[in-house]
Design a protein around this motif. Structure first.
Motif, PDB file in Angstrom:
ATOM      1  N   THR A   1     -15.508-108.334   2.781  1.00 18.81           N
ATOM      2  CA  THR A   1     -16.506-109.332   3.522  1.00 18.81           C
ATOM      3  C   THR A   1     -16.046-110.827   3.268  1.00 18.81           C
ATOM      4  O   THR A   1     -16.954-111.564   3.451  1.00 18.81           O
ATOM      5  N   TYR A   2     -15.060-111.208   2.418  1.00 16.13           N
ATOM      6  CA  TYR A   2     -14.677-112.315   2.144  1.00 16.13           C
ATOM      7  C   TYR A   2     -14.310-113.086   3.499  1.00 16.13           C
ATOM      8  O   TYR A   2     -13.589-112.395   4.313  1.00 16.13           O
ATOM      9  N   ASP A   3     -14.539-114.433   3.754  1.00 15.37           N
ATOM     10  CA  ASP A   3     -14.204-114.960   4.740  1.00 15.37           C
ATOM     11  C   ASP A   3     -12.581-114.826   5.546  1.00 15.37           C
ATOM     12  O   ASP A   3     -12.280-115.050   6.564  1.00 15.37           O
TER      13      ASP A   3
ATOM     14  N   THR B   1      -8.394-110.291   6.479  1.00 14.10           N
ATOM     15  CA  THR B   1      -7.973-109.890   7.439  1.00 14.10           C
ATOM     16  C   THR B   1      -8.469-108.713   8.364  1.00 14.10           C
ATOM     17  O   THR B   1      -8.748-107.507   7.774  1.00 14.10           O
ATOM     18  N   VAL B   2      -8.878-109.037   9.446  1.00 14.66           N
ATOM     19  CA  VAL B   2      -9.630-108.116  10.277  1.00 14.66           C
ATOM     20  C   VAL B   2      -8.726-107.773  11.808  1.00 14.66           C
ATOM     21  O   VAL B   2      -8.261-108.788  12.291  1.00 14.66           O
ATOM     22  N   ARG B   3      -9.037-106.809  12.335  1.00 15.48           N
ATOM     23  CA  ARG B   3      -8.756-106.398  13.669  1.00 15.48           C
ATOM     24  C   ARG B   3     -10.276-106.498  14.513  1.00 15.48           C
ATOM     25  O   ARG B   3     -11.075-105.532  14.129  1.00 15.48           O
ATOM     26  N   LEU B   4     -10.436-107.346  15.507  1.00 11.96           N
ATOM     27  CA  LEU B   4     -11.481-107.384  16.179  1.00 11.96           C
ATOM     28  C   LEU B   4     -11.249-106.410  17.413  1.00 11.96           C
ATOM     29  O   LEU B   4      -9.994-107.125  18.225  1.00 11.96           O
TER      30      LEU B   4
ATOM     31  N   SER C   1     -13.847-114.909   9.408  1.00 11.36           N
ATOM     32  CA  SER C   1     -14.721-115.847   9.867  1.00 11.36           C
ATOM     33  C   SER C   1     -14.380-116.359  11.290  1.00 11.36           C
ATOM     34  O   SER C   1     -15.100-116.430  12.250  1.00 11.36           O
ATOM     35  N   GLN C   2     -13.135-116.345  11.569  1.00 12.10           N
ATOM     36  CA  GLN C   2     -12.603-116.649  12.971  1.00 12.10           C
ATOM     37  C   GLN C   2     -12.959-115.261  13.955  1.00 12.10           C
ATOM     38  O   GLN C   2     -13.328-115.575  15.146  1.00 12.10           O
ATOM     39  N   ALA C   3     -12.927-114.107  13.419  1.00 14.74           N
ATOM     40  CA  ALA C   3     -13.336-113.076  14.434  1.00 14.74           C
ATOM     41  C   ALA C   3     -14.688-112.885  14.653  1.00 14.74           C
ATOM     42  O   ALA C   3     -15.132-112.684  15.833  1.00 14.74           O
ATOM     43  N   LEU C   4     -15.452-113.542  13.652  1.00 14.70           N
ATOM     44  CA  LEU C   4     -16.949-113.384  13.936  1.00 14.70           C
ATOM     45  C   LEU C   4     -17.402-114.753  15.082  1.00 14.70           C
ATOM     46  O   LEU C   4     -18.126-114.312  15.849  1.00 14.70           O
ATOM     47  N   HIS C   5     -16.611-115.739  15.045  1.00 15.51           N
ATOM     48  CA  HIS C   5     -16.745-116.604  15.906  1.00 15.51           C
ATOM     49  C   HIS C   5     -16.020-116.531  17.427  1.00 15.51           C
ATOM     50  O   HIS C   5     -16.961-116.484  18.146  1.00 15.51           O
TER      51      HIS C   5
ATOM     52  N   LEU D   1     -23.316-105.621  11.761  1.00 16.00           N
ATOM     53  CA  LEU D   1     -22.783-106.559  10.699  1.00 16.00           C
ATOM     54  C   LEU D   1     -23.642-107.909  10.672  1.00 16.00           C
ATOM     55  O   LEU D   1     -24.254-108.460   9.669  1.00 16.00           O
ATOM     56  N   ILE D   2     -23.756-108.546  11.872  1.00 18.30           N
ATOM     57  CA  ILE D   2     -24.728-109.589  12.027  1.00 18.30           C
ATOM     58  C   ILE D   2     -26.139-109.420  11.829  1.00 18.30           C
ATOM     59  O   ILE D   2     -26.864-110.248  11.425  1.00 18.30           O
ATOM     60  N   ASP D   3     -26.756-108.208  11.971  1.00 16.16           N
ATOM     61  CA  ASP D   3     -27.973-107.770  12.030  1.00 16.16           C
ATOM     62  C   ASP D   3     -28.321-107.400  10.632  1.00 16.16           C
ATOM     63  O   ASP D   3     -29.419-107.522  10.148  1.00 16.16           O
TER      64      ASP D   3
END
Length: 64
Positions: free
Chosen positions: A4-6, A9-12, A30-34, A61-63
């Motif tokens: 969960t650190y900013d 690397t994730v796949r959206l 952080s970019q994927a959430l944006h 995740l955001i809830d």
């Protein structure tokens, strides 16, 4: 989501009603959430974030 650190690397991706996954981006969490936040509201329900060890629905995740 375990990583969960900013800068994790994730796949959206979007999982469609037909079960097909469409990758939107690979990059830092952080970019994927944006990018996910910029998607239409009706599309956000099908958004998922995947790391090398976990997958979570964007809205969960955001809830959370």
């Amino acid at each position: 989501m375990r990583s969960t650190y900013d800068d994790a690397t994730v796949r959206l991706y979007h999982l469609g009603d037909d079960g097909a996954a469409m990758t939107i981006m690979y990059g830092p969490l952080s970019q994927a959430l944006h990018v996910a936040d910029q998607q239409p509201t009706e599309m956000q329900d099908g958004l998922y974030l995947a790391t090398d060890n976990d997958v979570v629905a964007y809205l969960d995740l955001i809830d959370g």
